[in-house]
Write a protein that holds these residues in place. Structure first.
Motif, PDB file in Angstrom:
ATOM      1  N   ASN A 133       0.804  -1.215   0.000  1.00 13.50           N
ATOM      2  CA  ASN A 133       0.000   0.000   0.000  1.00 13.50           C
ATOM      3  C   ASN A 133       0.844   1.275   0.000  1.00 13.50           C
ATOM      4  N   ILE A 134       2.126   1.154   0.345  1.00 12.52           N
ATOM      5  CA  ILE A 134       2.941   2.362   0.464  1.00 12.52           C
ATOM      6  C   ILE A 134       4.375   2.198  -0.046  1.00 12.52           C
ATOM      7  N   ASP A 135       4.879   0.964  -0.135  1.00 13.67           N
ATOM      8  CA  ASP A 135       6.298   0.756  -0.457  1.00 13.67           C
ATOM      9  C   ASP A 135       6.722   1.430  -1.760  1.00 13.67           C
ATOM     10  N   PHE A 136       5.858   1.393  -2.769  1.00 14.71           N
ATOM     11  CA  PHE A 136       6.231   1.950  -4.067  1.00 14.71           C
ATOM     12  C   PHE A 136       6.148   3.480  -4.095  1.00 14.71           C
ATOM     13  N   ARG A 137       5.687   4.075  -3.004  1.00 17.59           N
ATOM     14  CA  ARG A 137       5.580   5.528  -2.907  1.00 17.59           C
ATOM     15  C   ARG A 137       6.630   6.103  -1.947  1.00 17.59           C
ATOM     16  N   ARG A 138       7.668   5.341  -1.696  1.00 17.81           N
ATOM     17  CA  ARG A 138       8.747   5.803  -0.827  1.00 17.81           C
ATOM     18  C   ARG A 138      10.026   5.966  -1.639  1.00 17.81           C
ATOM     19  N   VAL A 139      10.640   7.136  -1.520  1.00 14.89           N
ATOM     20  CA  VAL A 139      11.834   7.434  -2.309  1.00 14.89           C
ATOM     21  C   VAL A 139      12.955   6.419  -2.087  1.00 14.89           C
ATOM     22  N   PRO A 140      13.277   6.029  -0.852  1.00 16.27           N
ATOM     23  CA  PRO A 140      14.368   5.058  -0.678  1.00 16.27           C
ATOM     24  C   PRO A 140      14.125   3.758  -1.443  1.00 16.27           C
ATOM     25  N   ASN A 141      12.885   3.289  -1.449  1.00 20.07           N
ATOM     26  CA  ASN A 141      12.584   2.046  -2.169  1.00 20.07           C
ATOM     27  C   ASN A 141      12.736   2.223  -3.668  1.00 20.07           C
ATOM     28  N   LEU A 142      12.302   3.361  -4.186  1.00 14.93           N
ATOM     29  CA  LEU A 142      12.454   3.601  -5.625  1.00 14.93           C
ATOM     30  C   LEU A 142      13.925   3.715  -6.001  1.00 14.93           C
ATOM     31  N   ARG A 143      14.717   4.342  -5.146  1.00 16.82           N
ATOM     32  CA  ARG A 143      16.146   4.458  -5.462  1.00 16.82           C
ATOM     33  C   ARG A 143      16.797   3.078  -5.522  1.00 16.82           C
ATOM     34  N   VAL A 144      16.467   2.202  -4.572  1.00 12.13           N
ATOM     35  CA  VAL A 144      17.018   0.838  -4.611  1.00 12.13           C
ATOM     36  C   VAL A 144      16.541   0.120  -5.869  1.00 12.13           C
ATOM     37  N   PHE A 145      15.262   0.255  -6.178  1.00 13.96           N
ATOM     38  CA  PHE A 145      14.733  -0.423  -7.363  1.00 13.96           C
ATOM     39  C   PHE A 145      15.460   0.031  -8.625  1.00 13.96           C
ATOM     40  N   PHE A 146      15.651   1.329  -8.792  1.00 17.44           N
ATOM     41  CA  PHE A 146      16.308   1.813 -10.009  1.00 17.44           C
ATOM     42  C   PHE A 146      17.800   1.499 -10.010  1.00 17.44           C
ATOM     43  N   MET A 147      18.412   1.423  -8.859  1.00 14.14           N
ATOM     44  CA  MET A 147      19.803   0.982  -8.803  1.00 14.14           C
ATOM     45  C   MET A 147      19.928  -0.443  -9.329  1.00 14.14           C
ATOM     46  N   ARG A 148      18.897  -1.242  -9.128  1.00 11.21           N
ATOM     47  CA  ARG A 148      18.923  -2.638  -9.539  1.00 11.21           C
ATOM     48  C   ARG A 148      18.419  -2.853 -10.964  1.00 11.21           C
ATOM     49  N   HIS A 149      17.552  -1.981 -11.441  1.00  7.62           N
ATOM     50  CA  HIS A 149      16.864  -2.259 -12.698  1.00  7.62           C
ATOM     51  C   HIS A 149      16.961  -1.137 -13.727  1.00  7.62           C
ATOM     52  N   ALA A 150      17.888  -0.239 -13.543  1.00 10.09           N
ATOM     53  CA  ALA A 150      18.075   0.839 -14.510  1.00 10.09           C
ATOM     54  C   ALA A 150      19.567   1.154 -14.601  1.00 10.09           C
ATOM     55  N   ASP A 173      17.526  10.558   0.069  1.00  8.06           N
ATOM     56  CA  ASP A 173      16.335   9.697   0.082  1.00  8.06           C
ATOM     57  C   ASP A 173      15.125  10.528   0.462  1.00  8.06           C
ATOM     58  N   ARG A 174      15.129  11.796  -0.032  1.00  7.66           N
ATOM     59  CA  ARG A 174      14.099  12.753   0.371  1.00  7.66           C
ATOM     60  C   ARG A 174      13.178  13.169  -0.762  1.00  7.66           C
ATOM     61  N   HIS A 175      13.660  13.095  -1.997  1.00 10.44           N
ATOM     62  CA  HIS A 175      12.880  13.664  -3.092  1.00 10.44           C
ATOM     63  C   HIS A 175      13.241  12.932  -4.394  1.00 10.44           C
ATOM     64  N   ILE A 176      12.338  13.015  -5.382  1.00 15.41           N
ATOM     65  CA  ILE A 176      12.558  12.339  -6.654  1.00 15.41           C
ATOM     66  C   ILE A 176      11.817  13.098  -7.748  1.00 15.41           C
ATOM     67  N   GLY A 177      12.351  13.059  -8.954  1.00 15.62           N
ATOM     68  CA  GLY A 177      11.702  13.730 -10.074  1.00 15.62           C
ATOM     69  C   GLY A 177      12.152  13.150 -11.398  1.00 15.62           C
ATOM     70  N   VAL A 178      11.623  13.719 -12.474  1.00 18.21           N
ATOM     71  CA  VAL A 178      11.908  13.269 -13.834  1.00 18.21           C
ATOM     72  C   VAL A 178      12.499  14.445 -14.606  1.00 18.21           C
ATOM     73  N   ILE A 179      13.498  14.153 -15.414  1.00 18.71           N
ATOM     74  CA  ILE A 179      14.168  15.186 -16.202  1.00 18.71           C
ATOM     75  C   ILE A 179      13.313  15.574 -17.410  1.00 18.71           C
ATOM     76  N   SER A 180      13.198  16.884 -17.621  1.00 16.35           N
ATOM     77  CA  SER A 180      12.425  17.452 -18.725  1.00 16.35           C
ATOM     78  C   SER A 180      13.286  17.564 -19.987  1.00 16.35           C
ATOM     79  N   ASP A 181      12.639  17.872 -21.110  1.00 17.28           N
ATOM     80  CA  ASP A 181      13.376  18.175 -22.337  1.00 17.28           C
ATOM     81  C   ASP A 181      13.657  19.672 -22.457  1.00 17.28           C
ATOM     82  N   ARG A 182      13.278  20.442 -21.444  1.00 13.81           N
ATOM     83  CA  ARG A 182      13.552  21.871 -21.405  1.00 13.81           C
ATOM     84  C   ARG A 182      14.795  22.128 -20.574  1.00 13.81           C
TER      85      ARG A 182
END
Length: 227
Positions: A133-150, A173-182
């Protein structure tokens, strides 16, 4: 003497106007000229994969999905939601990410949940039993996931050619975002993110980096395990 008195009376109003302009600029509400990679001789990369088969490569799709969330401007809400997903009009920085992936044809929640279930010990933010219900909405978990799969890339924001639309960036492990084309006039890319601010796609990569140093820069191509 009258001229001096007039200037003394005008000074507070001028200072107030200057402060207002600074505040508007800080909030990203003043118009600024934006640039593209081509202005700096940088080739824009395209993913070799198109998960949803819409004719748009995954990197571009991720960026467009993040932009769509930015334009929707969901109310900042870090609440816990049964089923995991917040309503479409609510969200935090991590919700920009799964919505971007959804736009590209991926179920990021399912991918993260599966990896946590199989490799719980790698996810330090998961305390005891995983909570889908919450694991995929936590920055530390996403960082580990992308370290493993990106693909992990430079965390130097001044290495401008290394930053591409659709890249994912974490700040400690506080914030996350996506890079723009601008990009700004120095070639630093804009960041698409949600910290509750009005302008969600803005020249904020360096500002966020100063607040919380960049801890990860990732480019997602497929689900191949790398670590």
């Amino acid at each position: 003497m009258r001229k001096r008195t007039r200037w003394v009376r005008l000074l507070p109003a001028l200072l107030l106007a200057a402060l207002l302009l600074l505040l508007l600029d800080y909030c990203g509400l003043l118009p600024h000229r934006t640039y593209t990679a081509e202005h700096f001789g940088i080739e824009t990369l395209q993913s070799p994969h198109d998960e949803d088969g819409d004719g748009i490569d995954d990197y571009t799709d991720l960026m467009l999905g993040a932009r769509e969330d930015a334009e929707n401007r969901p109310t900042y809400d870090p609440g816990y939601f049964a089923g995991g997903y917040p309503p479409e009009d609510r969200g935090v920085c991590t919700d920009v990410i799964w919505r971007a992936f959804r736009h590209a044809g991926y179920d990021l929640k399912a991918m993260v949940d599966a990896d946590i279930a199989a490799n719980t010990e790698r996810y330090w933010r998961v305390e005891g039993q995983p909570d889908p219900n919450i694991d995929f909405r936590r920055v530390p978990n996403l960082r580990v996931f992308f370290m493993r799969h990106a693909e992990s890339l430079t965390t130097d924001p001044y290495d401008i050619s290394a930053w591409q639309p659709g890249d994912i960036v974490t700040f400690e492990d506080r914030h996350i975002g996506v890079i723009s084309d601008r990009r700004n006039a120095e070639g630093i890319p804009y960041l698409i993110h949600n910290s509750g601010q009005w302008q969600r796609e803005e020249d904020a990569l360096l500002r966020c980096h100063r607040n919380h140093p960049i801890s990860g820069h990732f480019r997602f191509t497929d689900q191949t395990e790398t670590n």
